[in-house]
Every structure is written in C-alpha cells, then in structure tokens.
Design a protein around this motif. Structure first.
Motif, PDB file in Angstrom:
ATOM      1  N   CYS A   1       0.842  -1.203   0.000  1.00  0.00           N
ATOM      2  CA  CYS A   1       0.000   0.000   0.000  1.00  0.00           C
ATOM      3  C   CYS A   1       0.873   1.248   0.000  1.00  0.00           C
ATOM      4  N   ASP A   2       0.343   2.342  -0.514  1.00  0.00           N
ATOM      5  CA  ASP A   2       1.093   3.596  -0.528  1.00  0.00           C
ATOM      6  C   ASP A   2       1.106   4.260   0.840  1.00  0.00           C
ATOM      7  N   GLU A   3       0.070   4.009   1.637  1.00  0.00           N
ATOM      8  CA  GLU A   3       0.005   4.628   2.960  1.00  0.00           C
ATOM      9  C   GLU A   3      -0.748   3.712   3.923  1.00  0.00           C
ATOM     10  N   VAL A   4      -0.195   3.571   5.116  1.00  0.00           N
ATOM     11  CA  VAL A   4      -0.808   2.755   6.163  1.00  0.00           C
ATOM     12  C   VAL A   4      -0.971   3.626   7.407  1.00  0.00           C
ATOM     13  N   VAL A   5      -2.182   3.673   7.939  1.00  0.00           N
ATOM     14  CA  VAL A   5      -2.463   4.377   9.187  1.00  0.00           C
ATOM     15  C   VAL A   5      -2.945   3.336  10.188  1.00  0.00           C
ATOM     16  N   THR A   6      -2.270   3.247  11.331  1.00  0.00           N
ATOM     17  CA  THR A   6      -2.581   2.204  12.312  1.00  0.00           C
ATOM     18  C   THR A   6      -2.877   2.799  13.672  1.00  0.00           C
ATOM     19  N   VAL A   7      -3.992   2.388  14.249  1.00  0.00           N
ATOM     20  CA  VAL A   7      -4.375   2.780  15.600  1.00  0.00           C
ATOM     21  C   VAL A   7      -3.907   1.691  16.557  1.00  0.00           C
ATOM     22  N   GLU A   8      -3.166   2.061  17.587  1.00  0.00           N
ATOM     23  CA  GLU A   8      -2.617   1.085  18.532  1.00  0.00           C
ATOM     24  C   GLU A   8      -2.590   1.675  19.944  1.00  0.00           C
ATOM     25  N   TYR A   9      -3.073   0.900  20.917  1.00  0.00           N
ATOM     26  CA  TYR A   9      -3.170   1.390  22.294  1.00  0.00           C
ATOM     27  C   TYR A   9      -1.898   1.166  23.103  1.00  0.00           C
ATOM     28  N   ASP A  10      -0.983   0.295  22.637  1.00  0.00           N
ATOM     29  CA  ASP A  10       0.231  -0.031  23.394  1.00  0.00           C
ATOM     30  C   ASP A  10       1.410   0.693  22.759  1.00  0.00           C
ATOM     31  N   ILE A  11       1.922   1.688  23.447  1.00  0.00           N
ATOM     32  CA  ILE A  11       3.011   2.492  22.895  1.00  0.00           C
ATOM     33  C   ILE A  11       4.272   1.658  22.700  1.00  0.00           C
ATOM     34  N   LYS A  12       4.426   0.574  23.483  1.00  0.00           N
ATOM     35  CA  LYS A  12       5.601  -0.291  23.322  1.00  0.00           C
ATOM     36  C   LYS A  12       5.591  -0.968  21.962  1.00  0.00           C
ATOM     37  N   ASN A  13       4.419  -1.375  21.510  1.00  0.00           N
ATOM     38  CA  ASN A  13       4.342  -2.005  20.192  1.00  0.00           C
ATOM     39  C   ASN A  13       4.740  -1.034  19.094  1.00  0.00           C
ATOM     40  N   ILE A  14       4.288   0.211  19.216  1.00  0.00           N
ATOM     41  CA  ILE A  14       4.651   1.233  18.232  1.00  0.00           C
ATOM     42  C   ILE A  14       6.144   1.508  18.269  1.00  0.00           C
ATOM     43  N   SER A  15       6.685   1.670  19.482  1.00  0.00           N
ATOM     44  CA  SER A  15       8.113   1.964  19.633  1.00  0.00           C
ATOM     45  C   SER A  15       8.980   0.822  19.123  1.00  0.00           C
ATOM     46  N   ASN A  16       8.602  -0.411  19.449  1.00  0.00           N
ATOM     47  CA  ASN A  16       9.374  -1.563  18.992  1.00  0.00           C
ATOM     48  C   ASN A  16       9.389  -1.643  17.472  1.00  0.00           C
ATOM     49  N   TYR A  17       8.254  -1.413  16.863  1.00  0.00           N
ATOM     50  CA  TYR A  17       8.183  -1.475  15.399  1.00  0.00           C
ATOM     51  C   TYR A  17       9.015  -0.355  14.779  1.00  0.00           C
ATOM     52  N   SER A  18       8.816   0.852  15.249  1.00  0.00           N
ATOM     53  CA  SER A  18       9.509   1.995  14.645  1.00  0.00           C
ATOM     54  C   SER A  18      11.013   1.919  14.865  1.00  0.00           C
ATOM     55  N   ASN A  19      11.436   1.447  16.041  1.00  0.00           N
ATOM     56  CA  ASN A  19      12.868   1.338  16.315  1.00  0.00           C
ATOM     57  C   ASN A  19      13.533   0.272  15.455  1.00  0.00           C
ATOM     58  N   ARG A  20      12.779  -0.769  15.112  1.00  0.00           N
ATOM     59  CA  ARG A  20      13.348  -1.848  14.308  1.00  0.00           C
ATOM     60  C   ARG A  20      13.396  -1.515  12.830  1.00  0.00           C
ATOM     61  N   GLU A  21      12.360  -0.842  12.312  1.00  0.00           N
ATOM     62  CA  GLU A  21      12.171  -0.904  10.877  1.00  0.00           C
ATOM     63  C   GLU A  21      11.975   0.413  10.145  1.00  0.00           C
TER      64      GLU A  21
END
Length: 232
Positions: A106-126
């Motif tokens: 997809c050209d753009e993905v918007v994701t709603v997530e309640y656990d900031i650790k999941n967001i941080s882990n994903y962003s820090n990795r990739e």
C-alpha cells in the motif's frame, strides 16, 4: 507519529510490472526473513510467543506473524486486486507483521494502537525516516481524540479491524471506523471465526444486516478474515 518506509519505494519500483502473485511471493519471502531475524536477535523476548507458522494457530500460542499464512496471502491479494492504496489498521500487535506486509503493497498505512511499546518496537526496528507513509495513532480506539486524528488522516480505501477482540470493542471499531472508508472500499475483520468470551468478531458479523454481502477467507478452523465492500 508518522514515518517513511524507504523500502516501500524500492519494493514498488521492483514490482511495477509484476503480477499480484509475484508481489505476494516476495512479501512472504521478506516476511520469513524478518521473522528469522526476530528469533535470532530477540529470542528471549519472542520465544514464548513463537510457533511454527505452518501449525494451525488455533492449536498453538500466537505465531510470530499472528496470522494464518494462507489467509494473509489471500487478504493481500484482495487488497492488491482492489487497488487499495491507503489502508487503516486497528491494532498493530506484538510483531507488526501485518503492518510490514501492508507497508509494502500500500502507498500509505495508518494504524491505531493502544500499546506504545508495540509502536516503539516497530519503529525502532524498521523505520528510518520521519515522513508520512506509515502513520501510528496512539491511544484507545474508542476515544474521541483517536477517532478525530484517524478521521483527519482519511479517507481510506480499506479498514482492517484487528485490535481489542472483545465484542464491545469490535462493534465500536466497526461502527466508528467504517465511516472513514470510501464507498466501495473494503471493511475487513480478523479472527472472524474465533468464538468465545474473548472474541467478539463472530457475534458482530452475525449482527450485520442481511443486505451486506459478507465474504470469508478461511484456511483454518478458528481464525479467518471476513470482509465486505462498503455499499455492496
């Protein structure tokens, strides 16, 4: 919180003349390599959650992709064949594997997530650059602040509801977020077959009007993805 996935640009250029199946095969090749890296570098973190992706998810602990492979494959095919460019996802999960796949096709993905650790882990990795291809909206999916931010980032070609699986949340997520999907866009639900106190999706699906043409992607007994086209 928004990020640019540089690899998406490479993937899009690589597959500009590819068939749908060729794109999906490459997504799964990358997904497998990604999963192996998780186990190699984060084994202590993920070993309690990992099982062989070829084992029925209903008979095991969550998989590292948290999807049934063939169901995910068919879902990606559905999105590509329907030219879904901008997708809304409710729920990132521990591994963000669906997010990773969506970010490639997809050209753009918007994701709603309640656990900031999941967001941080994903962003820090990739994620390397702070742009706007992958956008995360942190908070409870039912809160007005989150709804307002999500609406402002729309409209969307599709929504994939895969957050809190309780009946109350699935119902609210469907009612709230389907409004932000374009007419003829795709409304999809994960865990469409899992019934019980923890899983409210089947109950929500049964309450949909008979006029909705509901379809199922099923390659397992108790997981599944349900979808329909808005307005159809």
């Amino acid at each position: 919180m928004s990020y640019h996935n540089w690899f998406h640009d490479y993937f899009k250029e690589k597959h500009k003349n590819s068939t749908t199946d060729e794109k999906i095969e490459d997504v799964f090749l990358l997904l497998e390599k990604r999963g192996n890296e998780y186990l190699k570098h984060n084994y202590e973190v993920y070993k309690e959650l990992y099982v062989d992706p070829n084992i029925d998810i209903a008979e095991s602990k969550p998989q590292i992709i948290q999807q049934v492979k063939e169901e995910l494959r068919d879902f990606l095919r559905l999105l590509i064949d329907n030219n879904v460019k901008k997708i809304l996802q409710i729920g990132l999960g521990h591994f963000g594997s669906t997010q990773f796949c969506l970010s490639l096709i997809c050209d753009e993905v918007v994701t709603v997530e309640y656990d900031i650790k999941n967001i941080s882990n994903y962003s820090n990795r990739e994620i390397l650059y702070n742009q706007n291809i992958e956008k995360f909206i942190f908070g409870d999916s039912t809160s007005m602040d989150v709804l307002d931010k999500t609406k402002n980032s729309g409209p969307y070609d599709a929504v994939f509801i895969d957050g809190n699986h309780s009946y109350e949340y699935v119902k609210k997520d469907y009612e709230n977020y389907s409004k932000f999907v374009k007419n003829d866009g795709i409304i999809a639900f994960h865990d469409a077959l899992l019934e019980g106190n923890r899983y409210g999706t089947p109950r929500v699906l049964k309450e949909l009007p008979d006029t909705i043409n509901l379809n199922f992607i099923k390659h397992s007994r108790e997981v599944g993805i349900a979808y329909f086209k808005k307005g159809n």
